[in-house]
Design a protein around this motif. Structure first.
Motif, PDB file in Angstrom:
ATOM      1  N   UNK A 138     -13.053   6.796   1.599  1.00 44.36           N
ATOM      2  CA  UNK A 138     -13.269   5.357   1.819  1.00 44.36           C
ATOM      3  C   UNK A 138     -12.804   4.925   3.205  1.00 44.36           C
TER       4      UNK A 138
ATOM      5  N   UNK B   3      -0.147  -4.123   6.105  1.00 44.49           N
ATOM      6  CA  UNK B   3      -1.313  -3.258   5.890  1.00 44.49           C
ATOM      7  C   UNK B   3      -1.907  -3.573   4.517  1.00 44.49           C
ATOM      8  N   UNK B   4      -3.232  -3.600   4.404  1.00 49.51           N
ATOM      9  CA  UNK B   4      -3.850  -3.834   3.092  1.00 49.51           C
ATOM     10  C   UNK B   4      -3.475  -2.709   2.124  1.00 49.51           C
TER      11      UNK B   4
ATOM     12  N   UNK C 232      -5.043  -0.671  -0.004  1.00 45.59           N
ATOM     13  CA  UNK C 232      -5.695   0.645   0.050  1.00 45.59           C
ATOM     14  C   UNK C 232      -5.283   1.459   1.276  1.00 45.59           C
ATOM     15  N   UNK C 233      -5.075   0.808   2.431  1.00 48.61           N
ATOM     16  CA  UNK C 233      -4.650   1.529   3.647  1.00 48.61           C
ATOM     17  C   UNK C 233      -3.213   2.027   3.471  1.00 48.61           C
TER      18      UNK C 233
ATOM     19  N   UNK D 108      -8.931  -0.093  -6.141  1.00 50.90           N
ATOM     20  CA  UNK D 108     -10.125  -0.665  -5.518  1.00 50.90           C
ATOM     21  C   UNK D 108     -10.695  -1.792  -6.385  1.00 50.90           C
TER      22      UNK D 108
ATOM     23  N   UNK E  16      -9.804   4.820   4.624  1.00 48.22           N
ATOM     24  CA  UNK E  16      -8.663   3.903   4.684  1.00 48.22           C
ATOM     25  C   UNK E  16      -7.345   4.608   5.023  1.00 48.22           C
ATOM     26  N   UNK E  17      -7.438   5.776   5.715  1.00 47.05           N
ATOM     27  CA  UNK E  17      -6.199   6.460   6.113  1.00 47.05           C
ATOM     28  C   UNK E  17      -5.953   6.197   7.596  1.00 47.05           C
TER      29      UNK E  17
ATOM     30  N   UNK F 198      -8.531  -4.659  -5.626  1.00 45.93           N
ATOM     31  CA  UNK F 198      -8.818  -5.151  -4.267  1.00 45.93           C
ATOM     32  C   UNK F 198     -10.087  -6.014  -4.273  1.00 45.93           C
TER      33      UNK F 198
END
Lengths: 339, 69
Positions: free
Chosen positions: A234, A45-46, A48-49, A99, A236-237, A102
């Motif tokens: 954003x 998973x990236x 932020x996620x 962020x 990202x959840x 990222x």
């Protein structure tokens, strides 16, 4: 067939991992969230996620834990509320950092390295304390004790001073500093920050230990809520991951906290410390897998993280079962032989 | 709406891992608040549900462990 956007294998994995994390949270009062972000990073998973979903998970777990502590009256809601502004500012700063990293393609690497160092440091502290306790034969801290350093900090009356629920006074600067400092760590790593907030509330603000634990959990609840909202803005959840983890952790937390009545924490602390060191190694392998482009390291990393968590969970449950049998045998008047 | 945030959202979701609740007609802040509310409701539901389960089956589980050899 998918449920919550996850394959059946992933659901089983997240519910089981959530269960283990819940057992640690219920038993040690910490140790949950800082395993979730690394696990999601290892699964690809990236950052932020992984962090956003972990923050939402922290929120859910902290709600459950705070409800339990609320029942025994060990939460200083006033202090928790006073920390709120610092927490919000700190989380926003941490999120901006993630962020920003990222945007330049460095978030996974920096967050991964931060986790290697953090898990390694906490693992060393836990293992060393466990070994020291073994050598010293233990030593209990009284619930109402306030450490000397906290008394000294409290002696500096830097206005504005506020009166806490227990009647003592603390500077708003100290409270905001603790909230903000832990907020940055929470927002950057996607953790509740209990392993820093609880000692900070105890040592820097000078709240008695029992109330420090409950208030720290309330702080984790606020951190989680603010962090989940902030990362949620954003988009990202991953709500499927959060739900599956919560289903497991809510059950694990009940079993973990029930186990504290049967298992001596000193018996298993060293395993927890070793597990954190293995988790640190696991994240390091994950980073190596990306760096050297060798997928085998990803597998090693995953097996280390899940395997060490499973091992400590089994140890806690095993000690709990042995203790239940011993207590039942004592109640029956049957002699019991230690193994 | 924040363009930067939406760009980021698209990037992340483009990797096939983003499954936040999507209500296109709702403002982003409301969607985020809904996610927080959903987690809160889930947590309270799980706390109450497992609490009831614990009351019902914990004594028999403890008995079973105590009586196992």
């Amino acid at each position: 067939m998918e449920l919550l956007g996850l394959s059946p294998e992933l659901i089983v994995l997240f519910v089981s991992f959530g269960f283990m994390v819940g057992v640690f949270f219920g038993f040690f009062g910490m140790g949950g969230s800082f395993l979730v972000t690394p696990a999601l990073l290892i699964l690809g998973y990236p950052a932020p996620v992984a962090i956003g979903s972990s923050m939402a998970f922290v929120f859910g777990t902290a709600v459950i834990a705070t409800l339990k502590h609320h029942d025994v009256g060990s939460v200083d809601y006033k202090l928790g509320a006073l920390m709120f502004v610092g927490i919000v500012a700190g989380i926003e700063a941490g999120k901006l950092l993630v962020f920003g990293l990222e945007a330049i393609g460095r978030a996974e690497l920096v967050v991964g390295v931060a986790y290697v160092l953090l898990l390694g440091a906490i693992g060393i502290v836990f293992t060393r304390n466990a070994l020291k306790q073994d050598a010293d034969g233990g030593g209990e801290t009284q619930a109402d004790d306030i450490p000397e350093i906290a008394k000294k900090i409290k002696s500096y009356n830097i206005p504005p001073m506020v009166t806490l629920t227990d009647g003592s006074k603390a500077s708003m600067w100290t409270i905001s500093g603790v909230g903000g400092g832990v907020g940055v760590v929470s927002g950057f790593l996607g953790v509740g920050g209990g392993f820093i907030r609880m000692p900070a509330i105890y040592y820097l603000i000078g709240v008695p230990l029992a109330a420090a634990v409950g208030t720290s959990l309330f702080g984790a609840l606020m951190s989680g809520a603010v962090g989940a909202f902030s990362y949620g803005l954003s988009g990202v959840i991953d709500i499927g991951v959060v739900t599956a983890l919560l289903v497991g952790s809510a059950l694990g937390a009940r079993i973990g906290s029930a186990s504290t009545a049967y298992v001596d924490e000193a018996d298993v602390t060293i395993y927890f410390g070793i597990m954190l060191l293995m988790a640190s190694t696991a994240v390091a392998f994950g980073e190596l897998a990306n760096w050297l482009e060798m997928p085998i390291f990803d597998t090693v990393s995953f097996v280390l993280l899940i395997g060490s968590s499973l091992f400590v969970t089994v140890i806690i449950l095993y000690y709990g079962a042995v203790s239940v049998r011993e207590q039942a045998a004592l109640a029956d008047g049957t002699p019991q032989v230690d193994d | 709406m924040n363009v930067e945030t939406n760009d980021f959202h698209t990037t992340i979701c483009g990797r096939g891992v983003c499954r936040m609740i999507e209500f296109a007609v709702l403002p982003t802040a409301l969607q985020a608040a809904l996610v927080v509310m959903l987690v809160l409701v889930e947590a309270i539901g799980l706390y109450v549900g497992y609490g009831l389960l614990e009351e019902r089956i914990a004594p028999s589980v403890l008995d079973a462990i105590a009586n196992s050899s």
